[in-house]
Design an enzyme around this catalytic site. Structure first.
Site, PDB file in Angstrom:
ATOM      1  N   ASP A  27       0.857  -1.194   0.000  1.00  0.00           N
ATOM      2  CA  ASP A  27       0.000   0.000   0.000  1.00  0.00           C
ATOM      3  C   ASP A  27       0.889   1.238   0.000  1.00  0.00           C
ATOM      4  O   ASP A  27       2.066   1.162   0.333  1.00  0.00           O
ATOM      5  CB  ASP A  27      -0.914   0.016   1.246  1.00  0.00           C
ATOM      6  CG  ASP A  27      -1.771   1.278   1.316  1.00  0.00           C
ATOM      7  OD1 ASP A  27      -2.449   1.590   0.316  1.00  0.00           O
ATOM      8  OD2 ASP A  27      -1.747   1.972   2.344  1.00  0.00           O
ATOM      9  N   SER A  28       0.296   2.367  -0.330  1.00  0.00           N
ATOM     10  CA  SER A  28       1.036   3.630  -0.304  1.00  0.00           C
ATOM     11  C   SER A  28       1.433   4.044   1.111  1.00  0.00           C
ATOM     12  O   SER A  28       2.271   4.912   1.281  1.00  0.00           O
ATOM     13  CB  SER A  28       0.176   4.728  -0.941  1.00  0.00           C
ATOM     14  OG  SER A  28      -1.073   4.817  -0.265  1.00  0.00           O
TER      15      SER A  28
ATOM     16  N   CYS B 117      -3.908  -0.982  -2.136  1.00  0.00           N
ATOM     17  CA  CYS B 117      -4.118   0.445  -2.434  1.00  0.00           C
ATOM     18  C   CYS B 117      -4.922   0.586  -3.731  1.00  0.00           C
ATOM     19  O   CYS B 117      -4.538   0.018  -4.762  1.00  0.00           O
ATOM     20  CB  CYS B 117      -2.749   1.093  -2.580  1.00  0.00           C
ATOM     21  SG  CYS B 117      -2.770   2.821  -3.064  1.00  0.00           S
TER      22      CYS B 117
ATOM     23  N   CYS C 154     -11.252   3.637  -1.873  1.00  0.00           N
ATOM     24  CA  CYS C 154     -10.007   4.139  -1.281  1.00  0.00           C
ATOM     25  C   CYS C 154      -9.859   3.506   0.093  1.00  0.00           C
ATOM     26  O   CYS C 154     -10.853   3.368   0.823  1.00  0.00           O
ATOM     27  CB  CYS C 154     -10.061   5.665  -1.154  1.00  0.00           C
ATOM     28  SG  CYS C 154      -8.642   6.369  -0.276  1.00  0.00           S
TER      29      CYS C 154
ATOM     30  N   HIS D 269      -8.853   4.531   2.862  1.00  0.00           N
ATOM     31  CA  HIS D 269      -9.184   5.331   4.044  1.00  0.00           C
ATOM     32  C   HIS D 269     -10.681   5.557   4.248  1.00  0.00           C
ATOM     33  O   HIS D 269     -11.107   5.904   5.341  1.00  0.00           O
ATOM     34  CB  HIS D 269      -8.523   6.710   3.944  1.00  0.00           C
ATOM     35  CG  HIS D 269      -7.035   6.701   4.092  1.00  0.00           C
ATOM     36  ND1 HIS D 269      -6.218   5.809   3.423  1.00  0.00           N
ATOM     37  CD2 HIS D 269      -6.202   7.489   4.816  1.00  0.00           C
ATOM     38  CE1 HIS D 269      -4.954   6.068   3.732  1.00  0.00           C
ATOM     39  NE2 HIS D 269      -4.919   7.081   4.582  1.00  0.00           N
TER      40      HIS D 269
HETATM   41  N1  I24 Z   1      -4.675   7.135   9.455  1.00  0.00           N
HETATM   42  C1  I24 Z   1      -3.946   6.948   8.367  1.00  0.00           C
HETATM   43  N2  I24 Z   1      -2.757   7.523   8.124  1.00  0.00           N
HETATM   44  C2  I24 Z   1      -2.235   8.334   9.037  1.00  0.00           C
HETATM   45  C3  I24 Z   1      -4.155   7.966  10.359  1.00  0.00           C
HETATM   46  C4  I24 Z   1      -2.922   8.581  10.215  1.00  0.00           C
HETATM   47  N3  I24 Z   1      -2.670   9.337  11.302  1.00  0.00           N
HETATM   48  C5  I24 Z   1      -3.744   9.189  12.113  1.00  0.00           C
HETATM   49  N4  I24 Z   1      -4.632   8.356  11.570  1.00  0.00           N
HETATM   50  N5  I24 Z   1      -1.040   8.934   8.858  1.00  0.00           N
HETATM   51  O1  I24 Z   1      -4.420   6.081   7.422  1.00  0.00           O
HETATM   52  C6  I24 Z   1      -0.237   8.740   7.694  1.00  0.00           C
HETATM   53  C7  I24 Z   1       1.173   9.219   7.994  1.00  0.00           C
HETATM   54  N6  I24 Z   1       2.051   8.254   8.673  1.00  0.00           N
HETATM   55  C8  I24 Z   1       3.021   9.000   9.485  1.00  0.00           C
HETATM   56  C9  I24 Z   1       4.004   8.080  10.160  1.00  0.00           C
HETATM   57  O2  I24 Z   1       3.383   7.014  10.824  1.00  0.00           O
HETATM   58  C10 I24 Z   1       2.447   6.285  10.071  1.00  0.00           C
HETATM   59  C11 I24 Z   1       1.418   7.193   9.413  1.00  0.00           C
HETATM   60  C12 I24 Z   1      -5.586   5.312   7.666  1.00  0.00           C
HETATM   61  C13 I24 Z   1      -5.260   4.088   8.465  1.00  0.00           C
HETATM   62  C14 I24 Z   1      -6.302   3.056   8.383  1.00  0.00           C
HETATM   63  C15 I24 Z   1      -5.916   1.823   9.127  1.00  0.00           C
HETATM   64  C16 I24 Z   1      -5.932   7.982  12.105  1.00  0.00           C
HETATM   65  C17 I24 Z   1      -5.965   6.530  12.576  1.00  0.00           C
HETATM   66  C18 I24 Z   1      -5.263   6.109  13.695  1.00  0.00           C
HETATM   67  C19 I24 Z   1      -5.318   4.794  14.131  1.00  0.00           C
HETATM   68  C20 I24 Z   1      -6.084   3.865  13.431  1.00  0.00           C
HETATM   69  C21 I24 Z   1      -6.787   4.264  12.308  1.00  0.00           C
HETATM   70  C22 I24 Z   1      -6.714   5.596  11.878  1.00  0.00           C
HETATM   71  F1  I24 Z   1      -4.522   7.011  14.358  1.00  0.00           F
HETATM   72  F2  I24 Z   1      -7.359   6.002  10.812  1.00  0.00           F
HETATM   73  N1  DGL Z   2      -4.082   3.971  -0.321  1.00  0.00           N
HETATM   74  C1  DGL Z   2      -4.662   5.014  -1.177  1.00  0.00           C
HETATM   75  C2  DGL Z   2      -5.868   4.434  -1.953  1.00  0.00           C
HETATM   76  O1  DGL Z   2      -6.466   3.458  -1.586  1.00  0.00           O
HETATM   77  C3  DGL Z   2      -5.099   6.218  -0.386  1.00  0.00           C
HETATM   78  C4  DGL Z   2      -3.957   7.038   0.141  1.00  0.00           C
HETATM   79  C5  DGL Z   2      -3.101   7.619  -0.966  1.00  0.00           C
HETATM   80  O2  DGL Z   2      -3.551   8.526  -1.691  1.00  0.00           O
HETATM   81  O3  DGL Z   2      -1.979   7.141  -1.116  1.00  0.00           O
HETATM   82  O4  DGL Z   2      -6.229   4.960  -2.973  1.00  0.00           O
END
Ligand code: I24
Ligand code: DGL
Length: 273
Positions: free
Chosen positions: A12-13, A75, A186, A188
């Protein structure tokens, strides 16, 4: 090593693909998972097709070297533009998140009018249109890019504040269109499920790709007789190109794993992020 005991690779990204991993851990209880998240270069949604292809190939090549038996592209953006290339390049089966979501949507839709929500990259690619029309030639697609949704989740705002106005504004362009099914195209968007459902017209069925993808993984494993029947499942390993701590805390929170094995991996050319 017996091929059936080999791990399933998931890419995944960033951390979004953990939504697919969560389903895999629950429903594929005998399979070992190796995950790569390209957190250092996330998000892919706004990137060019060429960049997404290059980065996705780097992750897949790294997993191929580790000896996976199957690759799941968790992704949507990467699936949309790289799936065909991956299938040409690697000998193992490669599954994306788009076909399963498209199939589920055509199954549940009775009007054959289906909305697709995704990143700019996914919507531009028209990958969902192509997948849906291959199954149901007369289906009509209502595509919508929601570039504000990934930042809403990643900033944590979706938990802290009332994001209904942002979700409403994003969905406004399709508010008066006719459809009876909406695909969350997506990784998220399932985290915004309730808010999205609330803003869509009553009676619209929402389809999330993560769950559907894992049904597909099960089917392909069984058809190719690739299931791990040894009863020996190893703990998942998570590689990230980004920070270990941030990844670890999301994995703990989301997957409920107490001490996830999170490791750093370097991909691509140095200095090119
Ligand atoms: N959810 C996602 N990406 C993040 C995040 C989040 N920060 C808070 N939550 N950050 O994706 C992306 C950047 N990096 C920085 C370095 O560490 C790793 C992330 C969605 C994840 C879906 C499983 C909100 C959050 C959370 C815990 C669980 C789920 C969630 F803090 F959405
Ligand atoms: N994982 C990407 C998707 O499902 C969402 C986050 C991104 O833009 O990289 O399209």
């Amino acid at each position: 090593m017996n091929r059936n005991n080999a791990p399933i690779g998931v890419i995944d990204s960033g951390v979004g693909g953990l939504t697919v991993v969560k389903e895999m851990l629950q429903y594929l209880s005998t399979e070992t998972i190796i995950y790569i998240g390209d957190d250092a270069r996330c998000p892919y949604g706004p990137r060019s097709v060429e960049e997404v292809k290059e980065f996705t190939m780097e992750m897949a090549s790294a997993l191929a070297k580790m000896g996976i038996k199957m690759l799941v592209v968790a992704c949507n953006t990467a699936t949309a533009v790289t799936l065909d290339l991956l299938r040409e390049q690697f000998p193992f089966p490669v599954l994306g998140v788009i076909e399963p979501g498209a199939r589920a949507a055509t199954r549940v839709s009775s009007t054959r009018k289906i909305a697709v929500l995704g990143t700019v990259g996914t919507i531009k690619s028209q990958a969902y249109e192509n997948a849906i029309s291959a199954i149901s030639a007369d289906a009509e697609i209502v595509p919508l890019a929601c570039p504000e949704f990934v930042p809403l989740v990643e900033s944590g705002q979706y938990k802290q504040m009332d994001i209904r106005p942002v979700v409403k504004r994003s969905l406004d362009p399709i508010a008066h269109m006719e459809f009876d099914t909406a695909i969350l195209g997506c990784t998220h968007y399932p985290l915004l499920y309730n808010q999205i459902q609330e803003q869509l017209p009553a009676g619209v069925t929402i389809v999330s790709s993560a769950y559907e993808t894992v049904r597909d993984v099960e089917k392909v494993l069984s058809k190719l007789r690739l299931e791990n029947i040894s009863g020996e499942r190893k703990d998942p390993i998570f590689y990230t190109t980004g920070e270990l701590e941030g990844f670890r805390s999301i994995a703990i929170d989301w997957l409920g794993i107490e001490r996830p094995d999170v490791r750093h991996i370097v991909l691509g050319k140095p200095g090119c992020q």
